[in-house]
Write an enzyme that holds these catalytic residues in place. Sequence first.
Site, short mmCIF file in Angstrom:
data_model
loop_
_atom_site.label_atom_id
_atom_site.label_comp_id
_atom_site.label_asym_id
_atom_site.label_seq_id
_atom_site.Cartn_x
_atom_site.Cartn_y
_atom_site.Cartn_z
N LYS A 1 0.65 9.62 2.23
CA LYS A 1 2.04 10.14 2.28
C LYS A 1 3.03 9.67 1.26
O LYS A 1 3.82 10.15 1.00
CB LYS A 1 2.79 9.33 3.72
N ASP B 1 8.50 13.75 9.89
CA ASP B 1 8.21 12.69 10.58
C ASP B 1 9.51 12.30 11.52
O ASP B 1 9.55 11.69 12.66
CB ASP B 1 7.41 11.44 10.26
N ALA C 1 3.29 -1.53 8.90
CA ALA C 1 4.13 -1.40 7.65
C ALA C 1 3.58 -0.31 6.84
O ALA C 1 3.69 -0.30 5.56
CB ALA C 1 4.59 -2.56 6.57
N GLY C 2 2.85 0.47 7.50
CA GLY C 2 2.10 1.37 7.05
C GLY C 2 2.91 2.85 6.66
O GLY C 2 4.22 2.93 6.41
N ASN D 1 4.61 -7.23 10.21
CA ASN D 1 3.03 -6.70 9.87
C ASN D 1 2.23 -7.80 9.61
O ASN D 1 2.44 -9.14 9.21
CB ASN D 1 3.26 -5.98 8.59
N LYS E 1 4.04 -6.81 2.91
CA LYS E 1 4.23 -5.45 2.91
C LYS E 1 5.42 -4.90 3.70
O LYS E 1 6.27 -4.01 3.52
CB LYS E 1 2.77 -4.69 3.65
N TYR F 1 -1.48 9.01 19.34
CA TYR F 1 -1.41 9.97 20.07
C TYR F 1 -2.87 10.34 20.73
O TYR F 1 -2.99 11.16 21.78
CB TYR F 1 -0.67 11.56 20.02
N GLY G 1 2.39 8.78 20.97
CA GLY G 1 3.06 9.58 19.96
C GLY G 1 2.90 11.04 19.93
O GLY G 1 3.18 11.79 19.25
P1 ATR Z 1 -1.55 2.23 5.16
O1 ATR Z 1 -1.11 0.84 5.11
O2 ATR Z 1 -2.39 2.70 3.98
O3 ATR Z 1 -0.17 3.23 4.92
P2 ATR Z 1 -1.75 2.93 7.63
O4 ATR Z 1 -2.65 3.31 8.66
O5 ATR Z 1 -0.36 3.64 7.43
O6 ATR Z 1 -2.12 2.81 6.36
O7 ATR Z 1 -1.32 1.37 8.32
C1 ATR Z 1 -2.05 0.73 8.89
C2 ATR Z 1 -1.22 -0.45 9.48
O8 ATR Z 1 -1.57 -1.06 10.46
C3 ATR Z 1 -0.64 -1.55 8.53
O9 ATR Z 1 0.49 -2.07 8.58
C4 ATR Z 1 -1.76 -2.53 8.53
O10 ATR Z 1 -1.52 -3.97 8.62
P3 ATR Z 1 -1.77 -4.51 6.87
O11 ATR Z 1 -0.68 -4.25 6.05
O12 ATR Z 1 -1.87 -6.29 7.26
O13 ATR Z 1 -3.23 -3.95 6.68
C5 ATR Z 1 -1.81 -2.35 10.12
N1 ATR Z 1 -3.21 -2.91 10.74
C6 ATR Z 1 -4.36 -2.43 10.48
N2 ATR Z 1 -5.51 -3.11 11.02
C7 ATR Z 1 -4.75 -4.04 11.90
C8 ATR Z 1 -5.26 -5.21 12.43
N3 ATR Z 1 -6.48 -5.51 12.82
N4 ATR Z 1 -4.28 -5.90 13.12
C9 ATR Z 1 -2.89 -5.91 12.95
N5 ATR Z 1 -2.29 -4.72 11.99
C10 ATR Z 1 -3.40 -4.07 11.57
#
Ligand code: ATR
Length: 264
Positions: A65, A101, A126-127, A149, A154, A211, A232
């Site tokens: 994105k 979104d 925070a993705g 997060n 992040k 979702y 969602g």
């Molecule tokens: P991106 O980070 O590439 O934008 P995303 O799918 O939109 O991808 O974001 C994944 C989110 O899920 C992130 O906030 C991630 O946390 P981190 O920044 O620490 O990686 C969170 N996430 C993924 N696996 C997790 C877990 N096992 N526990 C807690 N948060 C998790």
Amino acid sequence: MKKYFVIGNPIEHSLSPELHNYWLKSNNIEGSYSKKKLNEHDLKNFFLRIKNEEISGANITVPFKKAVIPFLDELSVEAESTQSVNTIYLNKNKIIGHNTDINGFELAIKDCGFDVTGKKILILGAGGVVSSIIYALNKMKALEITICNRTKSKAEDMKFLYNDLIVINWGEIYDFDMIINATSVGLNKEEKLNLDISKFKSSNFFYDIIYNPPETNFLKDARNLGKKIQNGKRMFIHQAAQAFKIWHGIQPDIDDKVNRIIDK
Ligand code: ATR
């Protein structure tokens, strides 16, 4: 025939093709919509195909994105403010990036009758989609938005876009009215967040961006605690409907068939 795609990685879980192809058919529009799994180094070629009008439009999902922005000629105000693009279209030979979104989330929250005005909200994650959720919550006049997060830096980075955001440590507990899971945890049904949600005693509304599956462990745990829950699905449908409107100039119906497509 006009071609549309949703690009991401992973992409298997996306139900966008089913939804858009249903709307194309029910509106008698000749076109196709497919999912495409890409790697970052494929983006350049993909956008060349848009510029050459081989591809008429695209939806962008995780993790691209933000990564698509350098390939675009213009951003809408919403896409610029959130640094997040989920819908691409061509206008007078320019590739435009927009963000549906934001309105998707806003309409979904309104659909379930929750009034965000004056409320304290916690966002987990925070993705890519989080900046859109914050934008929408601000638009809906939330009192306070807190983010937490696993990787705290992040969450801190989000403050560059929204300076009155509150950042807390993973696992810290305060009073919130609504908790939003915006992490990817739960996309695989067995996954569980490392968080005891029963400690959020004053929170009555638990929302998950996911979702598919329809009930993550986050929502299941909240339901077992007697909380109001929402997945969602409506956000997904509304963001898709708005992308459809941009591409085809028609507001598609959100009918029973649409609900069945998502619920299958
Ligand atoms: P991106 O980070 O590439 O934008 P995303 O799918 O939109 O991808 O974001 C994944 C989110 O899920 C992130 O906030 C991630 O946390 P981190 O920044 O620490 O990686 C969170 N996430 C993924 N696996 C997790 C877990 N096992 N526990 C807690 N948060 C998790």
